[in-house]
Design a protein around this motif. Structure first.
Motif, PDB file in Angstrom:
ATOM      1  N   ILE A  72       0.863  -1.172   0.000  1.00  0.00           N
ATOM      2  CA  ILE A  72       0.000   0.000   0.000  1.00  0.00           C
ATOM      3  C   ILE A  72       0.900   1.222   0.000  1.00  0.00           C
ATOM      4  N   ASP A  73       0.803   2.033  -1.013  1.00  0.00           N
ATOM      5  CA  ASP A  73       1.640   3.215  -1.149  1.00  0.00           C
ATOM      6  C   ASP A  73       0.889   4.409  -0.564  1.00  0.00           C
ATOM      7  N   VAL A  74       1.312   4.815   0.635  1.00  0.00           N
ATOM      8  CA  VAL A  74       0.588   5.880   1.323  1.00  0.00           C
ATOM      9  C   VAL A  74       0.598   7.162   0.509  1.00  0.00           C
ATOM     10  N   ALA A  75       1.705   7.432  -0.170  1.00  0.00           N
ATOM     11  CA  ALA A  75       1.805   8.678  -0.935  1.00  0.00           C
ATOM     12  C   ALA A  75       0.889   8.655  -2.151  1.00  0.00           C
ATOM     13  N   ALA A  76       0.833   7.533  -2.847  1.00  0.00           N
ATOM     14  CA  ALA A  76       0.075   7.461  -4.097  1.00  0.00           C
ATOM     15  C   ALA A  76      -1.372   7.037  -3.885  1.00  0.00           C
ATOM     16  N   ASP A  77      -1.611   6.152  -2.930  1.00  0.00           N
ATOM     17  CA  ASP A  77      -2.932   5.537  -2.794  1.00  0.00           C
ATOM     18  C   ASP A  77      -3.823   6.224  -1.771  1.00  0.00           C
ATOM     19  N   CYS A  78      -3.254   7.031  -0.863  1.00  0.00           N
ATOM     20  CA  CYS A  78      -4.006   7.485   0.304  1.00  0.00           C
ATOM     21  C   CYS A  78      -4.025   9.005   0.397  1.00  0.00           C
ATOM     22  N   ALA A  79      -5.053   9.536   1.037  1.00  0.00           N
ATOM     23  CA  ALA A  79      -5.189  10.972   1.235  1.00  0.00           C
ATOM     24  C   ALA A  79      -6.075  11.204   2.450  1.00  0.00           C
ATOM     25  N   THR A  80      -6.084  12.451   2.935  1.00  0.00           N
ATOM     26  CA  THR A  80      -6.979  12.833   4.019  1.00  0.00           C
ATOM     27  C   THR A  80      -7.957  13.867   3.504  1.00  0.00           C
ATOM     28  N   SER A  81      -9.175  13.782   3.984  1.00  0.00           N
ATOM     29  CA  SER A  81     -10.188  14.743   3.588  1.00  0.00           C
ATOM     30  C   SER A  81     -11.132  14.978   4.767  1.00  0.00           C
ATOM     31  N   PRO A  82     -11.237  16.218   5.241  1.00  0.00           N
ATOM     32  CA  PRO A  82     -10.472  17.382   4.786  1.00  0.00           C
ATOM     33  C   PRO A  82      -9.007  17.298   5.203  1.00  0.00           C
ATOM     34  N   ALA A  83      -8.168  18.018   4.502  1.00  0.00           N
ATOM     35  CA  ALA A  83      -6.732  17.983   4.772  1.00  0.00           C
ATOM     36  C   ALA A  83      -6.451  18.394   6.209  1.00  0.00           C
ATOM     37  N   HIS A  84      -5.453  17.764   6.780  1.00  0.00           N
ATOM     38  CA  HIS A  84      -4.969  18.031   8.139  1.00  0.00           C
ATOM     39  C   HIS A  84      -5.868  17.444   9.229  1.00  0.00           C
ATOM     40  N   THR A  85      -7.135  17.242   8.951  1.00  0.00           N
ATOM     41  CA  THR A  85      -8.046  16.863  10.034  1.00  0.00           C
ATOM     42  C   THR A  85      -8.829  15.590   9.777  1.00  0.00           C
ATOM     43  N   GLY A  86      -9.011  15.220   8.528  1.00  0.00           N
ATOM     44  CA  GLY A  86      -9.895  14.106   8.222  1.00  0.00           C
ATOM     45  C   GLY A  86      -9.230  12.756   8.342  1.00  0.00           C
ATOM     46  N   PRO A  87     -10.003  11.698   8.227  1.00  0.00           N
ATOM     47  CA  PRO A  87      -9.448  10.344   8.295  1.00  0.00           C
ATOM     48  C   PRO A  87      -8.676   9.997   7.032  1.00  0.00           C
ATOM     49  N   LEU A  88      -7.789   9.038   7.168  1.00  0.00           N
ATOM     50  CA  LEU A  88      -7.024   8.541   6.035  1.00  0.00           C
ATOM     51  C   LEU A  88      -7.911   7.617   5.205  1.00  0.00           C
ATOM     52  N   THR A  89      -7.965   7.863   3.918  1.00  0.00           N
ATOM     53  CA  THR A  89      -8.713   7.020   2.996  1.00  0.00           C
ATOM     54  C   THR A  89      -7.778   6.573   1.884  1.00  0.00           C
ATOM     55  N   CYS A  90      -7.753   5.281   1.596  1.00  0.00           N
ATOM     56  CA  CYS A  90      -6.888   4.729   0.554  1.00  0.00           C
ATOM     57  C   CYS A  90      -7.745   4.119  -0.546  1.00  0.00           C
ATOM     58  N   THR A  91      -7.422   4.476  -1.788  1.00  0.00           N
ATOM     59  CA  THR A  91      -8.114   3.920  -2.943  1.00  0.00           C
ATOM     60  C   THR A  91      -7.201   2.911  -3.616  1.00  0.00           C
ATOM     61  N   ILE A  92      -7.618   1.661  -3.612  1.00  0.00           N
ATOM     62  CA  ILE A  92      -6.826   0.569  -4.171  1.00  0.00           C
ATOM     63  C   ILE A  92      -7.680  -0.093  -5.254  1.00  0.00           C
ATOM     64  N   GLY A  93      -7.229   0.067  -6.497  1.00  0.00           N
ATOM     65  CA  GLY A  93      -8.074  -0.365  -7.607  1.00  0.00           C
ATOM     66  C   GLY A  93      -9.289   0.533  -7.653  1.00  0.00           C
ATOM     67  N   SER A  94     -10.465  -0.066  -7.691  1.00  0.00           N
ATOM     68  CA  SER A  94     -11.705   0.718  -7.671  1.00  0.00           C
ATOM     69  C   SER A  94     -12.365   0.675  -6.307  1.00  0.00           C
ATOM     70  N   PHE A  95     -11.622   0.227  -5.301  1.00  0.00           N
ATOM     71  CA  PHE A  95     -12.185   0.070  -3.958  1.00  0.00           C
ATOM     72  C   PHE A  95     -11.557   1.094  -3.016  1.00  0.00           C
ATOM     73  N   GLN A  96     -12.355   1.557  -2.083  1.00  0.00           N
ATOM     74  CA  GLN A  96     -11.907   2.567  -1.133  1.00  0.00           C
ATOM     75  C   GLN A  96     -11.990   2.021   0.286  1.00  0.00           C
ATOM     76  N   TYR A  97     -10.941   2.300   1.072  1.00  0.00           N
ATOM     77  CA  TYR A  97     -10.856   1.824   2.453  1.00  0.00           C
ATOM     78  C   TYR A  97     -10.493   3.005   3.351  1.00  0.00           C
ATOM     79  N   THR A  98     -11.047   3.033   4.546  1.00  0.00           N
ATOM     80  CA  THR A  98     -10.862   4.148   5.470  1.00  0.00           C
ATOM     81  C   THR A  98     -10.190   3.669   6.744  1.00  0.00           C
TER      82      THR A  98
END
Length: 686
Positions: free
Chosen positions: A265-291
């Motif tokens: 799992i590539d945190v830099a490429a696959d994952c983001a936070t929303s909203p930035a700085h405060t939200g949970p980490l969400t990773c998109t792998i293929g067409s599936f999303q995990y929080t």
């Protein structure tokens, strides 16, 4: 006035802070892990590399409170591994040549020798040839590996910039810069980062979660072979549709995955936070999303539903400490953790050693330098961490008001176990000494304090009349020398050893009938030290007031307030004419203070403590800042936060003061061992 000595009773369990405000920075640190059984207590030696000589004008690269908070955060992370860290020393050293750059800048031995000898005085001048050249990073690693204490982690603290840690096959030290970062809310606030915990992860062999899958760079210390992909099951997925994740090494070995589909799992490429700085980490792998909080991301992030997510004050979400926060853009106060696969690796690295795969520790001719660890010099020695006796002294420093509670740690190994250390100025030279007493032994072991912060050792065979006594000290005859009282519960003969000239003692007999806890202090402010015999079950003290010799005036029993049993702590807390007693009850019970009236009076002003101690602590009393008021050091045994409560006038009374930290189970004894009017603490690990 008597030397201030607390009667010490070990207490574990609830370690709620006596300071209702909490430690500086500690209130921002979240924890969601369940306490683990602590199997290894590892000391950290912080070495600030400075361009100035130690002194009030030489400010450490990171403030003491930041150092403490960084260790608190590391302990929160490594709790699940059964590992706890404590600050053995925090040293500001003159190391101008190596202070700024730990990287590729090359220097000759003649240029770095003085700096490295400042940190490791045992390094000989001829350790290397004068013209031998290494990078500064290599010199720092070689000095710690060859001449450092193998039971500690050496943490070089530089002025600024990035950090680096030697993997187990590369060295035995860490270099850190900026253990805290500046926050905007509130403005310009230093927030302790998880940087130290991150670098300690590398020190134990853990790579970044996005590191190469090539196992050749990650050696299993038990087998000498590379770790398998299955050893990192919680950082991987099989790129199928839907993706397959793994719950354990066994699960990976059972189902496997083709090499073409096996991905991290590539945190830099696959994952983001929303909203930035405060939200949970969400990773998109293929067409599936995990929080964060989903089992698929168990190795990278978690969620604690019991925490209300209210950043920047509270975070529900935590991240793998081996990531970078730039890869999950979240406030540095968010909690962090080690993944299960990393925890398994830490356990291995603490059990087995790696052989170094670099030669920069050696001299140019391939040999180890003289006086180094020699044959052990090419081993990681992670299994030796935290297993030494680790006895040391905290010498209280002279300083200005803003560093009134400052200590310098000095290693001082005690050969032997099961001692009950007793302090007192037995020779009236202005420096306290230590009697290392074993209740089942007749031998006496005296350590005589010296002004240079060392001790002269004095062994006396078959010195005590018999075995099994409780020994304690006090100047009972008022001649300026501490005497020794040997007390045995029951109706048998007890003894007083009165200190005389040339470090000799004269023995007289006396009798104390009954099982008591002795409490020593000059409670009436006259003649010599008195003894209060505390009966816990009866809730009273039997009072013996000194007559200036080896006899005492015995007064009627004095009732102790209800609510005990108490731990009595003695000291002149209000700076008046007589010693006071702080009656501490472990847990949430009400504490009491008896203030002596002095002037020969046998009465006290009894009052409740305005700041109740809520928790279980090992208290140590002493005038640590030499202001004429005894203070109390509250040692939370094997916990992260200890406290110093400064003594004051009865009008001001006690107030929670500075925090400090010492980790592990010790038998502490306080005394002014160097004669500078400030009370020191000897931390003896029995």
């Amino acid at each position: 006035m008597a030397s201030v000595t607390a009667l010490l009773l070990g207490a574990c369990g609830d370690t709620s802070a006596p300071d209702p405000e909490g430690a500086a920075g500690a209130a921002d640190i979240g924890s969601v892990s369940q306490p683990a059984t602590i199997t290894r207590v590892i000391p950290l030696r912080f070495i600030h590399m400075m361009d100035c000589s130690s002194g009030p004008s030489c400010t450490a690269n990171d403030p003491w409170d930041v150092i403490q908070a960084a260790v608190y955060r590391a302990n929160d992370v490594y709790n699940a591994a059964g590992v706890k860290f404590w600050i053995k020393s925090n040293e500001v050293l003159h190391m101008p040549t190596v202070r700024l750059n730990e990287g590729s800048v090359n220097k000759q031995w003649s240029e770095v020798r003085a700096d490295l000898q400042e940190a490791f005085p045992s390094i000989p001048n001829n350790a290397y040839a004068n013209t031998e050249s290494k990078s500064i990073s290599q010199w720092l690693a070689a000095a710690a590996a060859n001449y450092g204490d193998k039971s500690v982690v050496h943490v070089y603290v530089k002025e600024s910039g990035g950090s680096v840690s030697q993997f187990p096959e590369r060295g035995r030290s860490i270099v850190v810069g900026n253990l805290a970062s500046t926050e905007d809310d509130p403005p310009n606030t230093l927030v302790p980062a998880t940087l130290l915990a991150h670098e300690l992860g590398h020190f134990f062999g853990i790579r970044h979660p996005w590191a190469s899958l090539d196992p050749d760079e990650m050696i299993n210390p038990e087998t000498g072979l590379g770790w398998t992909y299955g050893d990192e099951w919680d950082l991987l997925f099989c790129n199928t549709n839907p993706p397959r994740f793994f719950t354990s090494k066994a699960d990976f070995n059972t189902y496997g995955c083709s090499s073409s589909n096996l991905k991290r799992i590539d945190v830099a490429a696959d994952c983001a936070t929303s909203p930035a700085h405060t939200g949970p980490l969400t990773c998109t792998i293929g067409s599936f999303q995990y929080t964060a909080g989903s089992p698929e991301l168990s190795g990278l992030a978690f969620a604690d539903p019991s925490i209300v997510h209210d950043p920047p004050d509270a975070f529900r979400y935590g991240v793998n400490v081996m990531t970078y926060y730039s890869r999950w853009d979240v406030d540095l106060r968010a909690p962090a953790f080690l993944s299960d696969s990393a925890l398994a690796k830490v356990a291995k690295y603490l059990e087995f050693d790696n052989t170094f795969d670099h030669d920069y520790f050696k001299r140019a001719d391939g040999t180890f330098p003289p006086g180094s660890l020699g044959a052990e010099g090419d081993k990681s020695l992670r299994k030796d961490l935290g297993v030494a006796s680790d006895d040391f002294v905290w010498f209280a420093n002279r300083g200005e008001d803003d560093v009134a509670f400052s200590f310098a740690a000095a290693p001082q190994s005690v050969s032997g176990t099961a001692y009950k250390p007793i302090s007192g100025d037995f020779d009236n030279d202005g420096r306290d000494d230590i009697l290392w007493y074993t209740p089942g032994d007749t031998d006496a072991r005296f350590w005589w304090g010296r002004s240079d912060r060392k001790f002269d050792e004095d062994f006396r065979s078959s010195y005590f009349p018999s075995t099994g006594f409780v020994a304690f000290a006090g100047d009972f005859d008022g001649n300026g020398k501490s005497d020794i009282f040997l007390y045995k519960a029951g109706s048998g003969t007890d003894y007083i050893l009165s200190a005389g000239a040339s470090r000799t003692f004269t023995q007289t007999s006396t009798t104390v009938s009954g099982p008591y806890m002795p409490i020593v202090g000059d409670f009436d402010g006259a003649q010599g030290d008195d003894i209060f015999w505390y009966d816990e079950s009866g809730g009273f003290v039997n009072r013996w007031y000194s007559t200036g010799g080896t006899t005492f005036t015995q007064l009627a029993n004095y009732s102790v307030d209800a609510g005990g049993p108490y731990v009595p702590i003695v000291g002149d807390f209000d700076g008046a004419l007589g010693d006071d007693i702080f009656w501490y009850v472990a847990g949430s019970g009400a504490d009491r203070i008896w203030y002596s009236l002095g002037g020969g009076s046998t009465s006290f002003t009894k009052t409740s403590s305005p700041e109740n101690v809520t928790g279980s602590y090992l208290p140590v009393a002493g005038d640590f800042n030499s202001d004429g008021h005894a203070d109390i050091f509250w040692d939370a045994v094997n916990a992260t936060t200890d406290y110093i409560w400064p003594g004051a006038t009865q009008t001001v009374k006690f107030a929670p003061g500075r925090t400090s930290s010492v980790y592990g189970t010790f038998e502490p004894v306080s005394g002014d061992f160097d004669g500078d009017t400030r009370t020191d603490i000897f931390w003896y690990r029995d």
